[in-house]
Write a protein that holds these residues in place. Structure first.
Motif, PDB file in Angstrom:
ATOM      1  N   ASN A  54     -22.141   1.591  -5.413  1.00  0.00           N
ATOM      2  CA  ASN A  54     -22.242   3.065  -5.601  1.00  0.00           C
ATOM      3  C   ASN A  54     -23.359   3.506  -6.751  1.00  0.00           C
ATOM      4  O   ASN A  54     -22.844   3.628  -8.046  1.00  0.00           O
ATOM      5  N   PRO A  55     -24.755   3.458  -6.169  1.00  0.00           N
ATOM      6  CA  PRO A  55     -25.581   3.907  -7.383  1.00  0.00           C
ATOM      7  C   PRO A  55     -25.600   5.081  -8.091  1.00  0.00           C
ATOM      8  O   PRO A  55     -26.108   5.163  -9.258  1.00  0.00           O
ATOM      9  N   GLN A  56     -25.036   6.011  -7.322  1.00  0.00           N
ATOM     10  CA  GLN A  56     -24.901   7.555  -7.722  1.00  0.00           C
ATOM     11  C   GLN A  56     -23.884   7.644  -9.122  1.00  0.00           C
ATOM     12  O   GLN A  56     -24.004   8.346 -10.048  1.00  0.00           O
ATOM     13  N   GLY A  57     -22.656   6.868  -9.186  1.00  0.00           N
ATOM     14  CA  GLY A  57     -21.706   6.759  -9.926  1.00  0.00           C
ATOM     15  C   GLY A  57     -20.936   8.088  -9.752  1.00  0.00           C
ATOM     16  O   GLY A  57     -20.846   8.742  -8.701  1.00  0.00           O
ATOM     17  N   GLY A  58     -20.273   8.741 -10.539  1.00  0.00           N
ATOM     18  CA  GLY A  58     -19.634   9.911 -10.316  1.00  0.00           C
ATOM     19  C   GLY A  58     -17.891   9.559 -10.166  1.00  0.00           C
ATOM     20  O   GLY A  58     -17.443   8.716 -10.733  1.00  0.00           O
ATOM     21  N   ILE A  59     -17.580  10.791  -9.561  1.00  0.00           N
ATOM     22  CA  ILE A  59     -16.016  10.980  -9.588  1.00  0.00           C
ATOM     23  C   ILE A  59     -15.780  10.420  -8.164  1.00  0.00           C
ATOM     24  O   ILE A  59     -15.904  11.036  -7.366  1.00  0.00           O
ATOM     25  N   VAL A  60     -14.697   9.484  -8.038  1.00  0.00           N
ATOM     26  CA  VAL A  60     -14.227   8.951  -6.986  1.00  0.00           C
ATOM     27  C   VAL A  60     -12.400   9.219  -6.772  1.00  0.00           C
ATOM     28  O   VAL A  60     -11.995   8.819  -7.773  1.00  0.00           O
ATOM     29  N   GLU A  61     -12.346   9.427  -5.637  1.00  0.00           N
ATOM     30  CA  GLU A  61     -10.806   9.631  -5.265  1.00  0.00           C
ATOM     31  C   GLU A  61     -10.422   8.493  -4.640  1.00  0.00           C
ATOM     32  O   GLU A  61     -10.915   7.970  -3.842  1.00  0.00           O
ATOM     33  N   GLN A  62      -9.098   7.911  -5.137  1.00  0.00           N
ATOM     34  CA  GLN A  62      -8.582   6.720  -4.485  1.00  0.00           C
ATOM     35  C   GLN A  62      -7.025   6.646  -4.713  1.00  0.00           C
ATOM     36  O   GLN A  62      -6.346   7.433  -5.528  1.00  0.00           O
ATOM     37  N   GLU A  63      -6.237   5.741  -4.146  1.00  0.00           N
ATOM     38  CA  GLU A  63      -5.010   5.633  -3.949  1.00  0.00           C
ATOM     39  C   GLU A  63      -4.410   4.832  -5.285  1.00  0.00           C
ATOM     40  O   GLU A  63      -5.173   4.017  -5.546  1.00  0.00           O
ATOM     41  N   ALA A  64      -3.570   5.771  -6.067  1.00  0.00           N
ATOM     42  CA  ALA A  64      -2.670   4.891  -6.952  1.00  0.00           C
ATOM     43  C   ALA A  64      -1.563   4.246  -6.517  1.00  0.00           C
ATOM     44  O   ALA A  64      -0.884   4.793  -5.492  1.00  0.00           O
ATOM     45  N   SER A  65      -0.690   3.253  -7.234  1.00  0.00           N
ATOM     46  CA  SER A  65       0.381   2.640  -6.843  1.00  0.00           C
ATOM     47  C   SER A  65       1.505   3.643  -6.893  1.00  0.00           C
ATOM     48  O   SER A  65       1.702   4.659  -7.729  1.00  0.00           O
ATOM     49  N   ILE A  66       2.515   3.452  -6.145  1.00  0.00           N
ATOM     50  CA  ILE A  66       3.719   4.211  -6.191  1.00  0.00           C
ATOM     51  C   ILE A  66       4.888   3.362  -6.350  1.00  0.00           C
ATOM     52  O   ILE A  66       5.001   2.287  -5.471  1.00  0.00           O
ATOM     53  N   HIS A  67       6.025   3.593  -6.918  1.00  0.00           N
ATOM     54  CA  HIS A  67       7.266   2.600  -6.891  1.00  0.00           C
ATOM     55  C   HIS A  67       8.032   2.370  -5.620  1.00  0.00           C
ATOM     56  O   HIS A  67       7.955   3.421  -4.834  1.00  0.00           O
ATOM     57  N   ILE A  68       8.285   1.307  -5.434  1.00  0.00           N
ATOM     58  CA  ILE A  68       8.788   0.848  -4.145  1.00  0.00           C
ATOM     59  C   ILE A  68      10.356   1.672  -4.009  1.00  0.00           C
ATOM     60  O   ILE A  68      10.492   2.184  -2.925  1.00  0.00           O
ATOM     61  N   SER A  69      10.883   2.016  -4.937  1.00  0.00           N
ATOM     62  CA  SER A  69      12.258   2.905  -4.829  1.00  0.00           C
ATOM     63  C   SER A  69      11.823   4.235  -4.354  1.00  0.00           C
ATOM     64  O   SER A  69      12.754   4.975  -3.549  1.00  0.00           O
ATOM     65  N   ASN A  70      10.690   4.896  -4.171  1.00  0.00           N
ATOM     66  CA  ASN A  70      10.199   6.087  -3.651  1.00  0.00           C
ATOM     67  C   ASN A  70       9.771   6.005  -2.273  1.00  0.00           C
ATOM     68  O   ASN A  70       9.261   6.843  -1.717  1.00  0.00           O
ATOM     69  N   LEU A  71       9.814   4.848  -1.612  1.00  0.00           N
ATOM     70  CA  LEU A  71       9.443   4.642  -0.334  1.00  0.00           C
ATOM     71  C   LEU A  71      10.730   4.208   0.679  1.00  0.00           C
ATOM     72  O   LEU A  71      11.439   3.479   0.072  1.00  0.00           O
ATOM     73  N   SER A  72      10.363   4.459   1.906  1.00  0.00           N
ATOM     74  CA  SER A  72      11.487   3.865   2.938  1.00  0.00           C
ATOM     75  C   SER A  72      10.422   3.563   3.900  1.00  0.00           C
ATOM     76  O   SER A  72       9.607   4.177   4.635  1.00  0.00           O
ATOM     77  N   LEU A  73      11.014   2.483   4.760  1.00  0.00           N
ATOM     78  CA  LEU A  73      10.210   2.113   6.107  1.00  0.00           C
ATOM     79  C   LEU A  73      10.692   3.104   7.164  1.00  0.00           C
ATOM     80  O   LEU A  73      11.789   3.776   7.118  1.00  0.00           O
ATOM     81  N   ILE A  74       9.823   3.037   7.919  1.00  0.00           N
ATOM     82  CA  ILE A  74       9.875   3.977   9.092  1.00  0.00           C
ATOM     83  C   ILE A  74      10.545   3.136  10.391  1.00  0.00           C
ATOM     84  O   ILE A  74      10.097   2.081  10.566  1.00  0.00           O
ATOM     85  N   ASP A  75      11.703   3.742  10.731  1.00  0.00           N
ATOM     86  CA  ASP A  75      12.180   3.123  12.112  1.00  0.00           C
ATOM     87  C   ASP A  75      11.290   3.070  13.524  1.00  0.00           C
ATOM     88  O   ASP A  75      10.719   4.024  13.539  1.00  0.00           O
ATOM     89  N   PRO A  76      10.989   1.733  13.950  1.00  0.00           N
ATOM     90  CA  PRO A  76      10.036   1.604  14.882  1.00  0.00           C
ATOM     91  C   PRO A  76      10.552   2.604  16.325  1.00  0.00           C
ATOM     92  O   PRO A  76       9.606   3.101  16.889  1.00  0.00           O
ATOM     93  N   LYS A  77      11.815   2.687  16.554  1.00  0.00           N
ATOM     94  CA  LYS A  77      12.283   3.505  17.415  1.00  0.00           C
ATOM     95  C   LYS A  77      12.210   5.112  17.520  1.00  0.00           C
ATOM     96  O   LYS A  77      11.797   5.948  18.266  1.00  0.00           O
TER      97      LYS A  77
END
Length: 105
Positions: A54-77
C-alpha cells in the motif's frame, strides 16, 4: 485448549452488538481468546504507514474480532440461527444442528 462450536469457513449470524443481525463467513478463529473474525462484521478504521503493498498509506477499513458468544451458526436447512450438538464417530467429530437435525459441514 477450549473447544468451540464455530470453525473457519462457517456461516454465522451476529446475536449481539452494533452488527446484530448481520451474517457472514468466518475468516479466522482465535481459539486462545475465544474470538472470531467474520467477513463484513465489526468493521474498524486503522491507519497504515506506506508500504510496498500500500504505497499511499492512509486509513484502511478492516474486520476486527468478535467474541464467540455473540455468534451463532446458521442452520443449513432453514437459514436461521441454531445451536450445535456434537456427535463422536470414532475419531471423527460431527456437528449437528439442533433446529433441523442436519449435519453441519
Amino acid at each position: 485448549m477450549t473447544k468451540l462450536h464455530i470453525r473457519k469457513g462457517d456461516t454465522v449470524i451476529v446475536l449481539a452488538g452494533k452488527d446484530k443481525g448481520k451474517t457472514g463467513k468466518v475468516l479466522q478463529v482465535l481459539v486462545e481468546k475465544e474470538r472470531a473474525i467474520v467477513e463484513g462484521v465489526n468493521m474498524v478504521k486503522k491507519s497504515q504507514k506506506p508500504s510496498a503493498k500500500n504505497p499511499q498509506g492512509g486509513i484502511v477499513e478492516q474486520e476486527a474480532s468478535i467474541h464467540i458468544s455473540n455468534l451463532s451458526l446458521i442452520d443449513p436447512k432453514s437459514g436461521k440461527a441454531t445451536r450445535v450438538s456434537i456427535k463422536h464417530e470414532g475419531k471423527n467429530v460431527i456437528r449437528i444442528s439442533k433446529k433441523s437435525g442436519e449435519e453441519i459441514k
